[in-house]
Design a protein around this motif. Sequence first.
Motif, PDB file in Angstrom:
ATOM      1  N   LEU A 112       0.948  -1.307   0.093  1.00  0.00           N
ATOM      2  CA  LEU A 112      -0.062  -0.127   0.050  1.00  0.00           C
ATOM      3  C   LEU A 112       0.811   1.169  -0.019  1.00  0.00           C
ATOM      4  N   LYS A 113       1.926   1.205   0.534  1.00  0.00           N
ATOM      5  CA  LYS A 113       2.876   2.378   0.789  1.00  0.00           C
ATOM      6  C   LYS A 113       3.673   2.647  -0.629  1.00  0.00           C
ATOM      7  N   ASN A 114       3.481   1.580  -1.563  1.00  0.00           N
ATOM      8  CA  ASN A 114       4.122   1.814  -2.768  1.00  0.00           C
ATOM      9  C   ASN A 114       3.153   1.965  -4.066  1.00  0.00           C
ATOM     10  N   GLY A 115       1.805   1.721  -3.795  1.00  0.00           N
ATOM     11  CA  GLY A 115       0.791   1.915  -4.999  1.00  0.00           C
ATOM     12  C   GLY A 115       0.654   0.643  -5.628  1.00  0.00           C
ATOM     13  N   LEU A 116       1.164  -0.546  -4.952  1.00  0.00           N
ATOM     14  CA  LEU A 116       0.886  -1.736  -5.514  1.00  0.00           C
ATOM     15  C   LEU A 116      -0.389  -2.287  -4.497  1.00  0.00           C
ATOM     16  N   LEU A 117      -1.662  -2.485  -5.339  1.00  0.00           N
ATOM     17  CA  LEU A 117      -2.945  -2.775  -4.748  1.00  0.00           C
ATOM     18  C   LEU A 117      -2.955  -4.215  -4.298  1.00  0.00           C
ATOM     19  N   PRO A 118      -3.207  -4.327  -2.907  1.00  0.00           N
ATOM     20  CA  PRO A 118      -3.605  -5.610  -2.597  1.00  0.00           C
ATOM     21  C   PRO A 118      -5.060  -6.135  -2.689  1.00  0.00           C
ATOM     22  N   VAL A 119      -5.619  -6.631  -3.559  1.00  0.00           N
ATOM     23  CA  VAL A 119      -7.080  -6.874  -3.751  1.00  0.00           C
ATOM     24  C   VAL A 119      -7.515  -8.129  -3.100  1.00  0.00           C
ATOM     25  N   ILE A 120      -8.191  -7.898  -1.890  1.00  0.00           N
ATOM     26  CA  ILE A 120      -8.888  -9.123  -1.162  1.00  0.00           C
ATOM     27  C   ILE A 120     -10.211  -9.713  -1.723  1.00  0.00           C
ATOM     28  N   VAL A 121     -10.101 -10.504  -2.306  1.00  0.00           N
ATOM     29  CA  VAL A 121     -11.740 -11.112  -2.850  1.00  0.00           C
ATOM     30  C   VAL A 121     -12.030 -12.245  -2.204  1.00  0.00           C
ATOM     31  N   ASP A 122     -13.301 -12.836  -2.317  1.00  0.00           N
ATOM     32  CA  ASP A 122     -13.753 -14.105  -1.717  1.00  0.00           C
ATOM     33  C   ASP A 122     -13.070 -15.288  -2.725  1.00  0.00           C
ATOM     34  N   GLU A 123     -13.143 -16.557  -2.216  1.00  0.00           N
ATOM     35  CA  GLU A 123     -12.478 -17.763  -2.865  1.00  0.00           C
ATOM     36  C   GLU A 123     -13.101 -18.117  -4.136  1.00  0.00           C
ATOM     37  N   GLU A 124     -14.472 -17.817  -4.242  1.00  0.00           N
ATOM     38  CA  GLU A 124     -14.993 -18.375  -5.691  1.00  0.00           C
ATOM     39  C   GLU A 124     -14.474 -17.210  -6.523  1.00  0.00           C
ATOM     40  N   THR A 125     -14.747 -15.679  -6.435  1.00  0.00           N
ATOM     41  CA  THR A 125     -13.985 -14.987  -7.240  1.00  0.00           C
ATOM     42  C   THR A 125     -12.499 -15.205  -7.462  1.00  0.00           C
ATOM     43  N   ARG A 126     -11.618 -15.561  -6.692  1.00  0.00           N
ATOM     44  CA  ARG A 126     -10.356 -15.790  -7.071  1.00  0.00           C
ATOM     45  C   ARG A 126     -10.209 -16.946  -7.877  1.00  0.00           C
ATOM     46  N   GLN A 127     -11.024 -17.981  -7.719  1.00  0.00           N
ATOM     47  CA  GLN A 127     -10.947 -19.127  -8.510  1.00  0.00           C
ATOM     48  C   GLN A 127     -11.406 -18.677 -10.023  1.00  0.00           C
ATOM     49  N   GLN A 128     -12.562 -18.035  -9.962  1.00  0.00           N
ATOM     50  CA  GLN A 128     -13.014 -17.604 -11.101  1.00  0.00           C
ATOM     51  C   GLN A 128     -11.906 -17.031 -12.066  1.00  0.00           C
ATOM     52  N   LEU A 129     -11.219 -15.814 -11.426  1.00  0.00           N
ATOM     53  CA  LEU A 129      -9.977 -15.102 -12.230  1.00  0.00           C
ATOM     54  C   LEU A 129      -9.150 -16.000 -12.679  1.00  0.00           C
ATOM     55  N   VAL A 130      -8.625 -16.965 -11.747  1.00  0.00           N
ATOM     56  CA  VAL A 130      -7.658 -18.045 -11.999  1.00  0.00           C
ATOM     57  C   VAL A 130      -8.183 -18.715 -13.467  1.00  0.00           C
ATOM     58  N   SER A 131      -9.253 -19.362 -13.402  1.00  0.00           N
ATOM     59  CA  SER A 131      -9.741 -19.999 -14.540  1.00  0.00           C
ATOM     60  C   SER A 131      -9.826 -19.116 -15.622  1.00  0.00           C
ATOM     61  N   LEU A 132     -10.327 -17.786 -15.632  1.00  0.00           N
ATOM     62  CA  LEU A 132     -10.278 -16.843 -16.593  1.00  0.00           C
ATOM     63  C   LEU A 132      -8.940 -16.705 -17.193  1.00  0.00           C
ATOM     64  N   ALA A 133      -8.120 -16.370 -16.397  1.00  0.00           N
ATOM     65  CA  ALA A 133      -6.672 -15.962 -17.042  1.00  0.00           C
ATOM     66  C   ALA A 133      -6.091 -17.288 -17.635  1.00  0.00           C
ATOM     67  N   GLU A 134      -6.455 -18.713 -17.233  1.00  0.00           N
ATOM     68  CA  GLU A 134      -5.829 -19.794 -17.636  1.00  0.00           C
ATOM     69  C   GLU A 134      -6.484 -19.891 -19.053  1.00  0.00           C
ATOM     70  N   GLU A 135      -8.032 -19.668 -19.029  1.00  0.00           N
ATOM     71  CA  GLU A 135      -8.518 -20.099 -20.282  1.00  0.00           C
ATOM     72  C   GLU A 135      -8.129 -19.444 -21.422  1.00  0.00           C
ATOM     73  N   ASP A 136      -8.016 -17.949 -21.169  1.00  0.00           N
ATOM     74  CA  ASP A 136      -7.802 -16.843 -22.050  1.00  0.00           C
ATOM     75  C   ASP A 136      -6.790 -15.825 -21.607  1.00  0.00           C
ATOM     76  N   PRO A 137      -5.860 -15.806 -22.037  1.00  0.00           N
ATOM     77  CA  PRO A 137      -4.517 -15.042 -21.647  1.00  0.00           C
ATOM     78  C   PRO A 137      -4.960 -13.373 -21.864  1.00  0.00           C
ATOM     79  N   THR A 138      -5.924 -13.103 -22.779  1.00  0.00           N
ATOM     80  CA  THR A 138      -6.097 -11.771 -22.978  1.00  0.00           C
ATOM     81  C   THR A 138      -7.150 -11.133 -22.071  1.00  0.00           C
ATOM     82  N   THR A 139      -7.727 -12.122 -21.198  1.00  0.00           N
ATOM     83  CA  THR A 139      -8.620 -11.433 -20.209  1.00  0.00           C
ATOM     84  C   THR A 139      -8.134 -10.155 -19.633  1.00  0.00           C
ATOM     85  N   THR A 140      -9.022  -9.297 -19.480  1.00  0.00           N
ATOM     86  CA  THR A 140      -8.628  -8.164 -18.651  1.00  0.00           C
ATOM     87  C   THR A 140      -9.668  -7.873 -17.493  1.00  0.00           C
TER      88      THR A 140
END
Lengths: 202, 476
Positions: A112-140
Amino acid sequence: MKPINTVAGRIAPLPINDIDTDQIIPARYLKTTDKEGLGKAAFYDWRYDADGNPKPEFVLNKAEYQGAAVLIAGHNFGCGSSREHAPWALMGAGFTAVVSTYFADIFRNNALKNGLLPVIVDEETRQQLVSLAEEDPTTTVTIDLQSQTITLPDGRGVQFPIDPFSKYCLLNGVDQMGFLLNLEDDIHAFEEANSQRVKTTA
Amino acid sequence: MPQTLFEKVWNNHIVKPQTSETPAVLYIDLHLVHEVTSPQAFTEIRSRGLKVRRPDKTLGTMDHSTPTTPRNALGIIPVVDGEAIKQLDQFTKNCADFGIPMYALGTENQGIVHVIGPEQGLTQPGMTIVCGDSHTSTHGAFGALAFGIGTSEVGHVLATQTLMQYQPKTMAVRVDGSLAPGVVAKDIILAVIAKIGVGGGTGYVFEYMGEAIRSLTMEGRMTICNMSIEGGARAGMVAPDDTTFDYVAGRPYAPKGADWDKAVAQWRTLPTDDGATFDNEVVLSANDLIPMITYGTNPGMGMPIDGRVPDPDKMGDVNQKMAMDKALKYMGLQPNQPLLGQKIDVVFVGSCTNSRITDLRLAAEMIKGRKVADSVRMMVVPGSQQVKKQAEAEGLHEVFKAAGAEWREAGCSMCIAMNGDQLAPGQYAVSTSNRNFEGRQGKGGRTFLASPLTAVASAVNGVVTDPREMFVPEMA
């Protein structure tokens, strides 16, 4: 520090639990007196073999994840040492946010002191993001600090917590030392009212 | 209203209370600095044209990037790594420019930052102590609130002697009963971390309590508080008592005469009040403990030494299974295998966890009359020059050397593998240090964390060994 409002970018999956700061940057890269130039040391021992050649299977070495801005990690990211070199290295490697279900306390403070955002999400969202990134690396994804929302490609917005003081400082580019320097009178008053515990110069 | 030890120390140091918009501003009684996490903070201070507000509440020492190799003919410990030389020179200049007292490499009081604070009597009950080092939790053994900070925060403390902090939650870690022979403080903390996991204490300050904690020496309490961070807690504390006061009394920076009596009277008010509540609690029975050892790549992956390595396929949670698969692959271990009898290459006795005089006495007692196995390199690294001096006065160094172990200069050494002391890829070590992360003791090196007793027993046999097999009853 530059003000931060929105972070948008591609996501890189590193879904490993308890990623410690010795993995984020091995100790032998701490023999520096600068903050700059640590990007190449980020995840060094996971990225390179004993001869210094990139390991092709490691996510950050894959062509499709080059330039990713958001790292999706496992639980408890950043445990271990207090080295602020960890966020410096991640930022040097191009990351502006890390997503996890929770972060180790010192790492989160340092980020936080350096402007790197630590984003805390629930486990379901985290897993969804992992799947999205693995399936389609162009996901933003888009992370909006003002509304404390990470927006997934399907338009779903997920709120994340951040303490109001860090949020204020990040949104306005205010550095925290300046805040403390303005408390001179309060600090002086505390020192007047409390006797010195130890004197190292004695 | 009844208060915990933590709450008393916290409340005594508030410069500005926490509000809904801002964290509390805490006053810091003692700031310890070392060469690795401070350079960028000094750069910040200089670039703003600031002074160090209280150099008289700041102390520097060299420990992380310093070699522990023997002195040369001139009595100097040679530094050969160019980057380390530059970092140490910069540290010397930073401390000199800002008037901060500093213990330079090889000088009489130099040593690991968390060994020298208590040793000099600078660490005292009820203080706030910070350092750019996560093992600052060590000093909590005295009933101080002590925690690691990042380099930005090092800059904050240098400039203002204060820090912004949100009040953490509290967790009581109660260890009832008493330890069996051959089971020591290190085994307690490894058992606590195995129980709660490496993230279990995130957001908390621990207070260690119970009969088993009360019975420990200060060195044992330091070993336990030291590894609070390995359970995710930034700080761990033990209420001060006569054991604490006896340890502090007479040390160079301890209060003297009437000031001592006054200090002790105040320190006696610090323990947690009857009826005070904690946000969480963990309870262990010391009676049930046997020596502990880690098998994996974080300190939470630990088990009783006679246990078997877990089977990832039996883990319900997919994340846990993946982490365990990865750990066992790195460690070169098979599911369900025992660790007893596992061949090892190196034994490291040292680090801010286990390098104090009592640790070395215990290790020496155990190795006396025995030999380190031919296949094993054993390093004994005292935590400070003062520990080294004391150990040599007691002849401990001769005991280690006669057994075939290396007796080295003081420093962090092989705990952090940034000073020349490190494992080769693939080597196995039994180590008394605090972290078994991948590469922590050298790229590709594989670490089993254990007590000094387990480390010595394993060094003698050349394989992971239960120290109770060799244990002499009169030992601690």
